[in-house]
Design an enzyme around this catalytic site. Structure first.
Site, PDB file in Angstrom:
ATOM      1  N   ARG A  81      11.540  -1.940  10.678  1.00  0.00           N
ATOM      2  CA  ARG A  81      10.404  -1.085  11.653  1.00  0.00           C
ATOM      3  C   ARG A  81      10.343  -1.850  12.714  1.00  0.00           C
ATOM      4  NH1 ARG A  81       5.444   0.597   8.119  1.00  0.00           N
ATOM      5  NH2 ARG A  81       4.257  -0.770   9.735  1.00  0.00           N
ATOM      6  N   ARG A 103      -0.449  -8.771  13.645  1.00  0.00           N
ATOM      7  CA  ARG A 103      -1.116  -7.676  12.523  1.00  0.00           C
ATOM      8  C   ARG A 103      -1.821  -8.190  11.472  1.00  0.00           C
ATOM      9  NH1 ARG A 103       4.277  -4.949  10.641  1.00  0.00           N
ATOM     10  NH2 ARG A 103       3.166  -3.757   9.132  1.00  0.00           N
ATOM     11  N   ARG A 136      11.719  -5.793   4.820  1.00  0.00           N
ATOM     12  CA  ARG A 136      11.631  -4.253   4.511  1.00  0.00           C
ATOM     13  C   ARG A 136      12.475  -3.499   5.308  1.00  0.00           C
ATOM     14  NH1 ARG A 136       5.775  -1.510   5.177  1.00  0.00           N
ATOM     15  NH2 ARG A 136       5.782  -2.608   7.397  1.00  0.00           N
ATOM     16  N   LYS A 149       0.777  -1.139   0.096  1.00  0.00           N
ATOM     17  CA  LYS A 149      -0.088   0.068   0.036  1.00  0.00           C
ATOM     18  C   LYS A 149       0.814   1.181   0.012  1.00  0.00           C
ATOM     19  CE  LYS A 149      -2.005  -0.865   3.856  1.00  0.00           C
ATOM     20  NZ  LYS A 149      -1.209  -2.133   4.064  1.00  0.00           N
ATOM     21  N   ARG A 204      -9.424   1.416   8.713  1.00  0.00           N
ATOM     22  CA  ARG A 204      -9.029   0.154   9.154  1.00  0.00           C
ATOM     23  C   ARG A 204      -9.900  -0.660  10.055  1.00  0.00           C
ATOM     24  NH1 ARG A 204      -3.261   1.126   8.801  1.00  0.00           N
ATOM     25  NH2 ARG A 204      -2.153  -1.107   9.249  1.00  0.00           N
TER      26      ARG A 204
HETATM   27  P1  AP5 Z   1       5.039  -1.452   1.800  1.00  0.00           P
HETATM   28  O1  AP5 Z   1       4.506  -0.730   0.568  1.00  0.00           O
HETATM   29  O2  AP5 Z   1       5.719  -0.992   2.759  1.00  0.00           O
HETATM   30  O3  AP5 Z   1       3.819  -2.363   2.291  1.00  0.00           O
HETATM   31  P2  AP5 Z   1       2.298  -1.631   3.338  1.00  0.00           P
HETATM   32  O4  AP5 Z   1       1.179  -2.553   2.629  1.00  0.00           O
HETATM   33  O5  AP5 Z   1       2.421  -0.217   3.276  1.00  0.00           O
HETATM   34  O6  AP5 Z   1       2.830  -2.407   4.664  1.00  0.00           O
HETATM   35  P3  AP5 Z   1       2.549  -1.645   5.989  1.00  0.00           P
HETATM   36  O7  AP5 Z   1       3.293  -2.590   6.730  1.00  0.00           O
HETATM   37  O8  AP5 Z   1       3.231  -0.147   6.170  1.00  0.00           O
HETATM   38  O9  AP5 Z   1       1.186  -1.632   6.095  1.00  0.00           O
HETATM   39  P4  AP5 Z   1       0.468  -1.681   7.416  1.00  0.00           P
HETATM   40  O10 AP5 Z   1      -0.932  -1.417   7.177  1.00  0.00           O
HETATM   41  O11 AP5 Z   1       0.760  -2.789   8.392  1.00  0.00           O
HETATM   42  O12 AP5 Z   1       1.240  -0.687   8.383  1.00  0.00           O
HETATM   43  P5  AP5 Z   1       0.743   1.060   8.859  1.00  0.00           P
HETATM   44  O13 AP5 Z   1       2.104   1.770   8.747  1.00  0.00           O
HETATM   45  O14 AP5 Z   1      -0.365   1.632   8.048  1.00  0.00           O
HETATM   46  O15 AP5 Z   1       5.764  -2.729   1.278  1.00  0.00           O
HETATM   47  C1  AP5 Z   1       6.268  -4.029   2.088  1.00  0.00           C
HETATM   48  C2  AP5 Z   1       7.762  -4.422   1.613  1.00  0.00           C
HETATM   49  O16 AP5 Z   1       7.249  -4.934   0.493  1.00  0.00           O
HETATM   50  C3  AP5 Z   1       8.645  -3.213   1.557  1.00  0.00           C
HETATM   51  O17 AP5 Z   1      10.016  -3.800   1.591  1.00  0.00           O
HETATM   52  C4  AP5 Z   1       8.612  -2.978  -0.283  1.00  0.00           C
HETATM   53  O18 AP5 Z   1       9.876  -2.430  -0.646  1.00  0.00           O
HETATM   54  C5  AP5 Z   1       8.090  -4.247  -0.633  1.00  0.00           C
HETATM   55  N1  AP5 Z   1       7.355  -4.293  -2.050  1.00  0.00           N
HETATM   56  C6  AP5 Z   1       6.249  -3.563  -2.100  1.00  0.00           C
HETATM   57  N2  AP5 Z   1       5.381  -3.963  -3.293  1.00  0.00           N
HETATM   58  C7  AP5 Z   1       6.381  -4.862  -3.758  1.00  0.00           C
HETATM   59  C8  AP5 Z   1       6.173  -5.541  -4.846  1.00  0.00           C
HETATM   60  N3  AP5 Z   1       5.433  -5.466  -5.762  1.00  0.00           N
HETATM   61  N4  AP5 Z   1       6.932  -6.605  -5.242  1.00  0.00           N
HETATM   62  C9  AP5 Z   1       8.058  -6.928  -4.173  1.00  0.00           C
HETATM   63  N5  AP5 Z   1       8.158  -6.035  -3.067  1.00  0.00           N
HETATM   64  C10 AP5 Z   1       7.443  -5.236  -2.765  1.00  0.00           C
HETATM   65  O19 AP5 Z   1       0.411   0.770  10.269  1.00  0.00           O
HETATM   66  C11 AP5 Z   1       1.113   0.700  11.211  1.00  0.00           C
HETATM   67  C12 AP5 Z   1       0.543   0.541  12.526  1.00  0.00           C
HETATM   68  O20 AP5 Z   1       0.022   1.862  12.773  1.00  0.00           O
HETATM   69  C13 AP5 Z   1      -0.584  -0.427  12.804  1.00  0.00           C
HETATM   70  O21 AP5 Z   1      -0.339  -1.814  12.864  1.00  0.00           O
HETATM   71  C14 AP5 Z   1      -1.450   0.198  13.708  1.00  0.00           C
HETATM   72  O22 AP5 Z   1      -0.843  -0.167  15.302  1.00  0.00           O
HETATM   73  C15 AP5 Z   1      -1.287   1.772  13.606  1.00  0.00           C
HETATM   74  N6  AP5 Z   1      -2.326   2.230  12.549  1.00  0.00           N
HETATM   75  C16 AP5 Z   1      -2.156   3.029  11.316  1.00  0.00           C
HETATM   76  N7  AP5 Z   1      -3.244   3.311  10.806  1.00  0.00           N
HETATM   77  C17 AP5 Z   1      -3.955   2.835  11.726  1.00  0.00           C
HETATM   78  C18 AP5 Z   1      -5.658   2.917  11.673  1.00  0.00           C
HETATM   79  N8  AP5 Z   1      -6.161   3.574  10.662  1.00  0.00           N
HETATM   80  N9  AP5 Z   1      -6.246   2.505  12.691  1.00  0.00           N
HETATM   81  C19 AP5 Z   1      -5.560   2.029  13.764  1.00  0.00           C
HETATM   82  N10 AP5 Z   1      -4.366   1.947  13.922  1.00  0.00           N
HETATM   83  C20 AP5 Z   1      -3.498   2.575  12.822  1.00  0.00           C
END
Ligand code: AP5
Length: 217
Positions: free
Chosen positions: A163, A174, A130, A13, A91
């Site tokens: 991270r 998660r 990552r 994402k 979410r």
């Molecule tokens: P990446 O693009 O970083 O993936 P992502 O889907 O963004 O993963 P996240 O872990 O950031 O999502 P998340 O939803 O768990 O975390 P968030 O920060 O929102 O790609 C991942 C890896 O794969 C990278 O190394 C990339 O290079 C590689 N990659 C990407 N695409 C690829 C491809 N096509 N082919 C090969 N490799 C590829 O949330 C973190 C925390 O914050 C949550 O757990 C929660 O505690 C809190 N939080 C955030 N938002 C909320 C909310 N709305 N409500 C409540 N808590 C929240």
């Protein structure tokens, strides 16, 4: 153009939202990034959520809703760009409902929802390999998306690190939370919006092209 991008942790994402935002000159609003910034700065919100995030749990709806409301209502930022892509929000069903309320006040609507589909086994590999820049938040992968110089960000030269919540046991937590709390949001959106599904297992550039084609940009 106003977009929402959904998908499991690690589905890509953030990577895709950054690329689409750059391409379309729209804002990339990531609640994960906003929360990590609050933790890094040691704000009151940061102190409240640090432990929750490190445990792979969702932070309370009201906390993220406030962050989103502030961002979407920010007049200066709204004037600079022509839309946004929400990454990591909503979410929960409650967050989705709250977003609709906020959009009524800003006079906006969601133009399209993108869902990145990816097998959970791939997710674990992606997240454990990552690396993220501490300075500019650019995202890398030790195999598929390596920085030119090991440990340094290509964009700003900052240090790139694992991270806090990308440790194997937290990744599993998660994913569990995602299935229980966030997958229902996808079903909800399928009833009310056009949801574009993309195959997240393809290379990064191909996924971006597919998204661009689907949303017509
Ligand atoms: P990446 O693009 O970083 O993936 P992502 O889907 O963004 O993963 P996240 O872990 O950031 O999502 P998340 O939803 O768990 O975390 P968030 O920060 O929102 O790609 C991942 C890896 O794969 C990278 O190394 C990339 O290079 C590689 N990659 C990407 N695409 C690829 C491809 N096509 N082919 C090969 N490799 C590829 O949330 C973190 C925390 O914050 C949550 O757990 C929660 O505690 C809190 N939080 C955030 N938002 C909320 C909310 N709305 N409500 C409540 N808590 C929240």
């Amino acid at each position: 153009m106003n977009l929402v991008i959904l998908g499991a942790p690690g589905s890509g994402k953030g990577t895709q939202a950054a690329r689409i935002a750059e391409r379309e000159k729209i804002r990339h609003i990531s609640t994960g990034d906003l929360l990590r910034e609050a933790v890094a700065k040691g704000t009151a919100v940061g102190k409240q959520v640090a432990g929750i995030m490190a445990a792979g749990q969702l932070v309370p709806d009201d906390v993220v809703l406030e962050l989103i409301r502030e961002k979407l209502a920010d007049a200066e930022e709204r004037a600079k760009t022509n839309g946004w892509i929400l990454d990591g929000y909503p979410r929960t069903a409650r967050q989705a409902e709250a977003l609709e309320e906020v959009l009524k006040t800003t006079g906006e609507t969601i133009d399209a929802v993108i869902y990145i589909d990816l097998d959970p086994d791939v997710v674990v590999n992606r997240l454990s390999k990552r690396r993220t820049c501490v300075a500019c938040k650019a995202v890398y992968h030790l195999v598929s998306n390596r920085p030119a110089i090991q440990g340094k960000c290509d964009a700003c030269g900052g240090e790139i690190v694992l991270r806090e919540d990308d440790k194997p046991e937290t990744i599993m937590k998660r994913l569990e939370v995602y299935k229980k709390e966030t997958l229902p949001v996808l079903s909800l959106y399928e009833k009310h919006h056009k949801v574009h599904r993309v195959d997240g297992s393809k290379p990064i550039e191909e996924v971006t092209s597919e998204i661009a084609g689907l949303i017509g940009v």
